[in-house]
Design an enzyme around this catalytic site. Structure first.
Site, PDB file in Angstrom:
ATOM      1  N   TYR A  71      33.296  79.796  54.644  1.00 11.61           N
ATOM      2  CA  TYR A  71      33.780  78.412  54.881  1.00 11.61           C
ATOM      3  C   TYR A  71      35.221  78.540  55.609  1.00 11.61           C
ATOM      4  CZ  TYR A  71      30.263  77.809  51.127  1.00 11.61           C
ATOM      5  OH  TYR A  71      29.100  77.940  50.095  1.00 11.61           O
ATOM      6  N   HIS A  72      35.323  79.168  56.391  1.00  9.53           N
ATOM      7  CA  HIS A  72      36.801  79.605  56.944  1.00  9.53           C
ATOM      8  C   HIS A  72      36.786  79.597  58.469  1.00  9.53           C
ATOM      9  CE1 HIS A  72      37.697  82.096  52.884  1.00  9.53           C
ATOM     10  NE2 HIS A  72      37.860  80.766  52.734  1.00  9.53           N
ATOM     11  N   GLN A  73      35.929  78.459  59.052  1.00  6.31           N
ATOM     12  CA  GLN A  73      35.805  78.516  60.388  1.00  6.31           C
ATOM     13  C   GLN A  73      37.062  78.115  61.179  1.00  6.31           C
ATOM     14  OE1 GLN A  73      33.738  76.064  58.709  1.00  6.31           O
ATOM     15  NE2 GLN A  73      32.131  77.801  58.503  1.00  6.31           N
TER      16      GLN A  73
END
Length: 557
Positions: A494-496
């Site tokens: 979840y770290h784009q």
């Protein structure tokens, strides 16, 4: 407390698109001196339950925002989440991945796991070494300290009081002590604080929470500012394009209530839509790779081939184990009468299971002892997720039998993907290609991470409690088998980041001053400007970027 408006004055000095981790910080800082009018557009709704009393479903969703463990209920909640899906990904067995992104005041800081991780100092010094003056660790740490109000055992004693409270995990559980000892026995140093000068080790996580409640960017920055007459926050306002006169950005067009509206910007338009929405809006506005835009019927204003490129994300895979019957884990606490007890505990003193974030332990470790810096981040909890239930109803629930999970990802991946519009229609979600595990170095490190997790599971400290490995299973032992498992089972952290990356040349999407190359009056201030993803969770770094971005903007005003 201020109101979130349904309409906006037709003009402001600064128009900010997106009320997420960055946009909330900007709205507060740019409106603080009272001299500038600021309009903040948010496609989602209000994050405060009291503002949603006449919409019970929305009120329940926003209740989940403020209870830390509520993130497990918001992974696929369309009332607060964009619910993006990727294209089939070749590096992960052709699977499509779910990319949740916050669609509510506070953005993804309202739906994430509330872990506060700055990343390694070398991340930011690496940005500076790329020629991005002013983005080194010394400068970044100054802004982190401006943000943080450190409390609890892990607090820095020289800390000033910023608006965002950082606190300890509000629950002691015997298995957390045992798991910490297991990491030590596997070779991890014990660390008190991985947000300072300590580069390597295992530590209890730090949470952006206060007295057991989530402190999102909206809670810390936006709510206190909404009483200002010079700040207007417009919810359910979906930006459709940036308005230009020549090459100067002069406003934003947005969709609200079934029709188009416009708000003009006297000074600047600032995109804070995040790694997915900011490049999408640039392309819809004619800034992107010319051939791609022409194919979509969009006139090219600036041929900027790197818009939407350079997508980076953390790809996580995990070891899950069954613990012996009767072993204490979070699983039993998450259902039946024990859950009722945890709910009462939270109601009475804001502690217990419902006050926990996305993990309880984290560790920065090396896949190869010869490395100068850790390249793996781990998360560990005495819990196992019921993945069948997750796939069925979109809510994260725990299994009935006791279990534990140790998962991790490569912190500085070399694999890069892209995010681009599918059409000229702003309603169409963009095409997301993550390209996970497409770089050989990432594959080697990912396997190293799984072997590290196994060493933790097989430690003497856990021997009295460990029953058997659930996934990938003891039969899988070779590097090839473990890599195949990672490809088949791993998913986003979840770290784009990095789809509007800062750079020094004309091909960079934005400059070190966060200005979009090729036009005037337009900046991007969010996670998309990172030239490389930071070593760890990205929310802290995004808020730091916004604090610095506000200073850059005000310095020119």
């Amino acid at each position: 407390m201020g109101e979130a408006h349904n309409s906006v004055e037709a003009e402001a000095d600064y128009v900010i698109v997106g009320a997420g981790s960055a946009g909330c910080v900007l709205a507060n800082r740019l409106s603080a001196n009272g001299r500038h009018r600021v309009a903040l557009l948010e496609a989602g709704g209000d994050d405060r339950p009291l503002q949603n009393l006449f919409n019970p479903a929305q009120a329940m969703s926003t209740m989940n925002i403020h209870v830390p463990a509520g993130f497990t209920k918001m992974l696929k909640d369309p009332r607060v989440n964009w619910n993006y899906m990727t294209e089939p990904d070749p590096g992960s067995d052709g699977r499509r991945h779910f990319f949740p992104r916050g669609k509510v005041l506070g953005g993804s800081s309202s739906i994430n796991g509330i872990l506060w991780v700055r990343g390694l100092p070398e991340d930011y010094d690496g940005w500076r070494q790329r020629g991005l003056t002013g983005w080194g660790w010394d400068e970044a740490e100054t802004y982190f300290r401006r943000i943080e109000n450190q409390q609890g055992e892990g607090a820095r004693r020289d800390q000033q009081e910023g608006p965002l409270t950082i606190s300890d995990v509000p629950m002691r559980h015997p298995m957390l002590d045992i798991m910490t000892r297991a990491f030590e026995e596997a070779g991890a140093p014990l660390a008190n604080d991985l947000n300072g000068t300590t580069r390597e080790g295992v530590a209890r996580v730090r949470l952006n929470a206060h007295k057991g409640l989530r402190v999102s960017a909206a809670v810390a920055y936006l709510h206190p500012a909404m009483k200002r007459s010079n700040l207007q926050v417009v919810i359910h306002a979906h930006a459709t394009r940036i308005l230009f006169e020549g090459r100067k950005a002069v406003g934003v067009e947005y969709w609200k209530g079934g029709r188009l509206h416009q708000v003009r910007a006297r000074r600047e338009v600032i995109l804070s839509g995040g790694t997915i929405n900011s490049p999408q809006l640039l392309e819809l506005s004619g800034i992107g790779q010319g051939e791609r835009l022409r194919a979509m019927g969009i006139a090219t204003l600036v041929d900027s081939p790197n818009v939407g490129e350079n997508l980076q994300d953390h790809y996580a895979s995990m070891i899950r184990a069954r613990l012996k019957p009767g072993t204490s884990s979070f699983n039993a606490m998450s259902r039946g009468l024990p859950l009722v007890g945890q709910m009462l505990r939270f109601a009475l003193n804001r502690s217990g299971l419902l006050a926990l974030g996305g993990s309880n332990l984290t560790a920065f470790l090396k896949s190869d002892p010869a490395l100068d810096l850790p390249d793996l981040q781990f998360f560990a909890s005495p819990a196992t997720v019921d993945f069948e239930a997750l796939a069925k109803n979109g809510a994260m629930t725990m299994e009935k039998l006791p279990g534990m999970t140790v998962g991790g990802y490569v912190m500085r991946p070399q694999s890069k993907g892209s995010i681009h519009i599918r059409s000229g229609d702003f309603h169409d979600a963009p095409s997301i290609k993550p390209n996970f595990l497409s770089a050989e170095a990432d594959c080697r490190a990912q396997v190293g991470g799984l072997r590290w997790a196994r060493r933790v599971m097989e430690s003497p400290a856990l021997a009295p409690y460990f029953d058997h490995e659930l996934t990938p299973g003891a039969a899988l032992q070779s590097d090839e088998e473990l890599l195949a498992f990672a490809r088949a089972s791993g998913s986003t952290g979840y770290h784009q980041t990095s789809t509007c990356a800062m750079g020094t040349g004309p091909d960079a999407v934005v400059t070190a001053g966060l200005k979009v190359n090729g036009v005037e009056g337009l900046r991007v201030v969010d996670a998309s400007v990172m030239p490389a993803v930071v070593s760890g969770n990205t929310n802290a770094a995004t808020m730091m970027i916004a604090e610095k971005g506000a200073d850059l903007i005000l310095a020119e005003a």
